[in-house]
Write a protein that holds these residues in place. Structure first.
Motif, PDB file in Angstrom:
ATOM      1  N   GLN A   9       0.833  -1.187   0.000  1.00  0.00           N
ATOM      2  CA  GLN A   9       0.000   0.000   0.000  1.00  0.00           C
ATOM      3  C   GLN A   9       0.871   1.241   0.000  1.00  0.00           C
ATOM      4  N   ASP A  10       0.366   2.260  -0.630  1.00  0.00           N
ATOM      5  CA  ASP A  10       1.085   3.520  -0.704  1.00  0.00           C
ATOM      6  C   ASP A  10       1.119   4.152   0.678  1.00  0.00           C
ATOM      7  N   PRO A  11       2.296   4.381   1.251  1.00  0.00           N
ATOM      8  CA  PRO A  11       2.358   4.999   2.579  1.00  0.00           C
ATOM      9  C   PRO A  11       1.856   6.432   2.585  1.00  0.00           C
ATOM     10  N   ASN A  12       1.770   7.055   1.413  1.00  0.00           N
ATOM     11  CA  ASN A  12       1.278   8.430   1.323  1.00  0.00           C
ATOM     12  C   ASN A  12      -0.244   8.510   1.259  1.00  0.00           C
ATOM     13  N   LYS A  13      -0.912   7.347   1.181  1.00  0.00           N
ATOM     14  CA  LYS A  13      -2.365   7.325   0.981  1.00  0.00           C
ATOM     15  C   LYS A  13      -3.133   8.094   2.065  1.00  0.00           C
ATOM     16  N   PRO A  14      -2.926   7.857   3.363  1.00  0.00           N
ATOM     17  CA  PRO A  14      -3.708   8.585   4.374  1.00  0.00           C
ATOM     18  C   PRO A  14      -3.506  10.099   4.294  1.00  0.00           C
ATOM     19  N   ALA A  15      -2.249  10.539   4.128  1.00  0.00           N
ATOM     20  CA  ALA A  15      -1.979  11.979   4.064  1.00  0.00           C
ATOM     21  C   ALA A  15      -2.589  12.602   2.820  1.00  0.00           C
ATOM     22  N   SER A  16      -2.508  11.890   1.690  1.00  0.00           N
ATOM     23  CA  SER A  16      -3.073  12.399   0.446  1.00  0.00           C
ATOM     24  C   SER A  16      -4.586  12.548   0.560  1.00  0.00           C
ATOM     25  N   GLU A  17      -5.240  11.536   1.122  1.00  0.00           N
ATOM     26  CA  GLU A  17      -6.685  11.604   1.288  1.00  0.00           C
ATOM     27  C   GLU A  17      -7.067  12.734   2.237  1.00  0.00           C
ATOM     28  N   LEU A  18      -6.295  12.909   3.325  1.00  0.00           N
ATOM     29  CA  LEU A  18      -6.586  13.977   4.271  1.00  0.00           C
ATOM     30  C   LEU A  18      -6.468  15.344   3.604  1.00  0.00           C
ATOM     31  N   ASN A  19      -5.439  15.536   2.783  1.00  0.00           N
ATOM     32  CA  ASN A  19      -5.278  16.809   2.076  1.00  0.00           C
ATOM     33  C   ASN A  19      -6.476  17.095   1.178  1.00  0.00           C
ATOM     34  N   HIS A  20      -6.926  16.076   0.441  1.00  0.00           N
ATOM     35  CA  HIS A  20      -8.100  16.244  -0.417  1.00  0.00           C
ATOM     36  C   HIS A  20      -9.332  16.608   0.421  1.00  0.00           C
ATOM     37  N   HIS A  21      -9.497  15.934   1.552  1.00  0.00           N
ATOM     38  CA  HIS A  21     -10.673  16.160   2.385  1.00  0.00           C
ATOM     39  C   HIS A  21     -10.679  17.576   2.971  1.00  0.00           C
ATOM     40  N   LEU A  22      -9.524  18.032   3.447  1.00  0.00           N
ATOM     41  CA  LEU A  22      -9.454  19.369   4.029  1.00  0.00           C
ATOM     42  C   LEU A  22      -9.730  20.442   2.978  1.00  0.00           C
ATOM     43  N   LEU A  23      -9.183  20.249   1.781  1.00  0.00           N
ATOM     44  CA  LEU A  23      -9.478  21.188   0.691  1.00  0.00           C
ATOM     45  C   LEU A  23     -10.956  21.134   0.319  1.00  0.00           C
ATOM     46  N   GLY A  24     -11.533  19.940   0.401  1.00  0.00           N
ATOM     47  CA  GLY A  24     -12.963  19.809   0.132  1.00  0.00           C
ATOM     48  C   GLY A  24     -13.797  20.599   1.119  1.00  0.00           C
ATOM     49  N   TYR A  25     -13.441  20.517   2.402  1.00  0.00           N
ATOM     50  CA  TYR A  25     -14.177  21.293   3.412  1.00  0.00           C
ATOM     51  C   TYR A  25     -14.037  22.792   3.147  1.00  0.00           C
ATOM     52  N   ALA A  26     -12.852  23.216   2.709  1.00  0.00           N
ATOM     53  CA  ALA A  26     -12.640  24.632   2.393  1.00  0.00           C
ATOM     54  C   ALA A  26     -13.543  25.071   1.244  1.00  0.00           C
ATOM     55  N   LEU A  27     -13.663  24.222   0.205  1.00  0.00           N
ATOM     56  CA  LEU A  27     -14.521  24.573  -0.931  1.00  0.00           C
ATOM     57  C   LEU A  27     -15.998  24.586  -0.535  1.00  0.00           C
ATOM     58  N   ILE A  28     -16.400  23.653   0.322  1.00  0.00           N
ATOM     59  CA  ILE A  28     -17.785  23.663   0.809  1.00  0.00           C
ATOM     60  C   ILE A  28     -18.059  24.964   1.563  1.00  0.00           C
ATOM     61  N   ALA A  29     -17.106  25.370   2.409  1.00  0.00           N
ATOM     62  CA  ALA A  29     -17.269  26.616   3.162  1.00  0.00           C
ATOM     63  C   ALA A  29     -17.357  27.816   2.217  1.00  0.00           C
ATOM     64  N   ILE A  30     -16.507  27.833   1.177  1.00  0.00           N
ATOM     65  CA  ILE A  30     -16.544  28.921   0.198  1.00  0.00           C
ATOM     66  C   ILE A  30     -17.904  28.980  -0.489  1.00  0.00           C
ATOM     67  N   GLY A  31     -18.391  27.823  -0.934  1.00  0.00           N
ATOM     68  CA  GLY A  31     -19.687  27.788  -1.600  1.00  0.00           C
ATOM     69  C   GLY A  31     -20.802  28.276  -0.701  1.00  0.00           C
ATOM     70  N   MET A  32     -20.799  27.839   0.566  1.00  0.00           N
ATOM     71  CA  MET A  32     -21.844  28.254   1.492  1.00  0.00           C
ATOM     72  C   MET A  32     -21.765  29.751   1.806  1.00  0.00           C
ATOM     73  N   LEU A  33     -20.548  30.278   1.938  1.00  0.00           N
ATOM     74  CA  LEU A  33     -20.383  31.709   2.205  1.00  0.00           C
ATOM     75  C   LEU A  33     -20.895  32.553   1.045  1.00  0.00           C
ATOM     76  N   VAL A  34     -20.595  32.126  -0.192  1.00  0.00           N
ATOM     77  CA  VAL A  34     -21.068  32.867  -1.357  1.00  0.00           C
ATOM     78  C   VAL A  34     -22.589  32.812  -1.428  1.00  0.00           C
ATOM     79  N   ILE A  35     -23.166  31.641  -1.210  1.00  0.00           N
ATOM     80  CA  ILE A  35     -24.623  31.507  -1.238  1.00  0.00           C
ATOM     81  C   ILE A  35     -25.255  32.388  -0.161  1.00  0.00           C
ATOM     82  N   GLY A  36     -24.633  32.396   1.031  1.00  0.00           N
ATOM     83  CA  GLY A  36     -25.151  33.247   2.103  1.00  0.00           C
ATOM     84  C   GLY A  36     -25.093  34.713   1.737  1.00  0.00           C
ATOM     85  N   ALA A  37     -23.960  35.140   1.162  1.00  0.00           N
ATOM     86  CA  ALA A  37     -23.815  36.547   0.778  1.00  0.00           C
ATOM     87  C   ALA A  37     -24.807  36.939  -0.308  1.00  0.00           C
TER      88      ALA A  37
END
Length: 268
Positions: A9-37
């Motif tokens: 297994q790729d030892p970088n797999k957990p860190a890579s997935e975490l990076n994607h997930h954190l960026l995903g949460y950031a994009l969700i927050a951006i989308g919600m903030l724009v919709i709210g505004a």
């Protein structure tokens, strides 16, 4: 051979997935903030917040996307960017996010003329989408090269080198140990070729054979690209005022949030 493939297994797999997930949460927050505004005049000041999140996401990606590179690791940025395609792509994404955040901040503050207001974000987004279609998680890291040990930021404080040396107590040089590790999957592949008689899986075919994990990642990247193009299309429609329907202001931030959800669900 199947047992070896599941164990390798790729030892970088957990860190890579975490990076994607954190960026995903950031994009969700951006989308919600724009919709709210866009939904209420009382929330209109939120338009000054979400461009900042683009910048934060870019800085995070720049600093934390590659564990071998300083500050997470001990390798020089300039050397690894030149010798590791995936690390290079990560830094390009980081720059794109930061620039997009700056441009959107300027747009919100009415500092851009009509041309740049309409086309600067889409051009940067399309560049990121095109790069995404060629993003490769399967290439060998330049950090495994024996030459990498000459490009440490703090040579005397390299915990990785010390750990590897403790695992290699004999007289075998450190770079030999690294070469053995980097060549192990290829050697196992040669064994598989000998067992199956499939010459297409030889050294040359190693670069082109798609495993189930590679296909899965590529499929997810394709969906990222599709939703990304939707973001670009709806952003152009909104910023150019081609259509003034009430739903138009909400289409592109909704697409951004959907892209964030896909990133949060990303697995390798």
């Amino acid at each position: 051979m199947a047992h070896w493939a599941s164990a390798e297994q790729d030892p970088n797999k957990p860190a890579s997935e975490l990076n994607h997930h954190l960026l995903g949460y950031a994009l969700i927050a951006i989308g919600m903030l724009v919709i709210g505004a866009q939904s209420s005049k009382r929330l209109w000041p939120l338009r000054y917040v979400w461009p900042f999140l683009f910048v934060v996401a870019g800085l995070f990606l720049a600093a934390w996307s590659d564990k071998e590179m300083w500050p997470r690791g001990n390798l020089s940025w300039t050397w690894l960017i030149h010798h590791d395609a995936e690390a290079r792509q990560h830094k390009i994404y980081a720059v794109l996010l930061v620039v997009m955040g700056i441009i959107e901040c300027l747009r919100v503050n009415a500092k851009l003329n009509r041309f740049w207001r309409v086309w600067s974000f889409p051009v940067l987004a399309v560049a990121g989408i095109v790069l995404l279609l060629f993003h490769d998680h399967t290439g060998a890291s330049g950090a495994s090269s024996p030459e990498a040990r000459n490009y440490r930021v703090y040579p005397l404080l390299d915990g990785t080198a010390k750990a590897m040396a403790s695992e290699n107590p004999g007289d075998q040089p450190l770079h030999d140990h690294m070469m053995m590790r980097s060549s192990a999957p290829l050697e196992a592949q040669r064994i598989q070729v000998a067992a199956t008689g499939n010459e297409g899986m030889g050294t040359h075919g190693h670069q082109h054979h798609m495993t189930a994990a590679m296909v899965k990642v590529e499929h997810q990247h394709l969906w990222f690209a599709i939703v990304g193009f939707a973001v670009v299309l709806f952003k152009v429609i909104y910023d150019s005022r081609i259509s003034r329907r009430s739903i138009v202001p909400f289409l592109w931030p909704t697409s951004v949030a959907v892209l964030g959800v896909l990133l949060v669900l990303y697995t390798e």
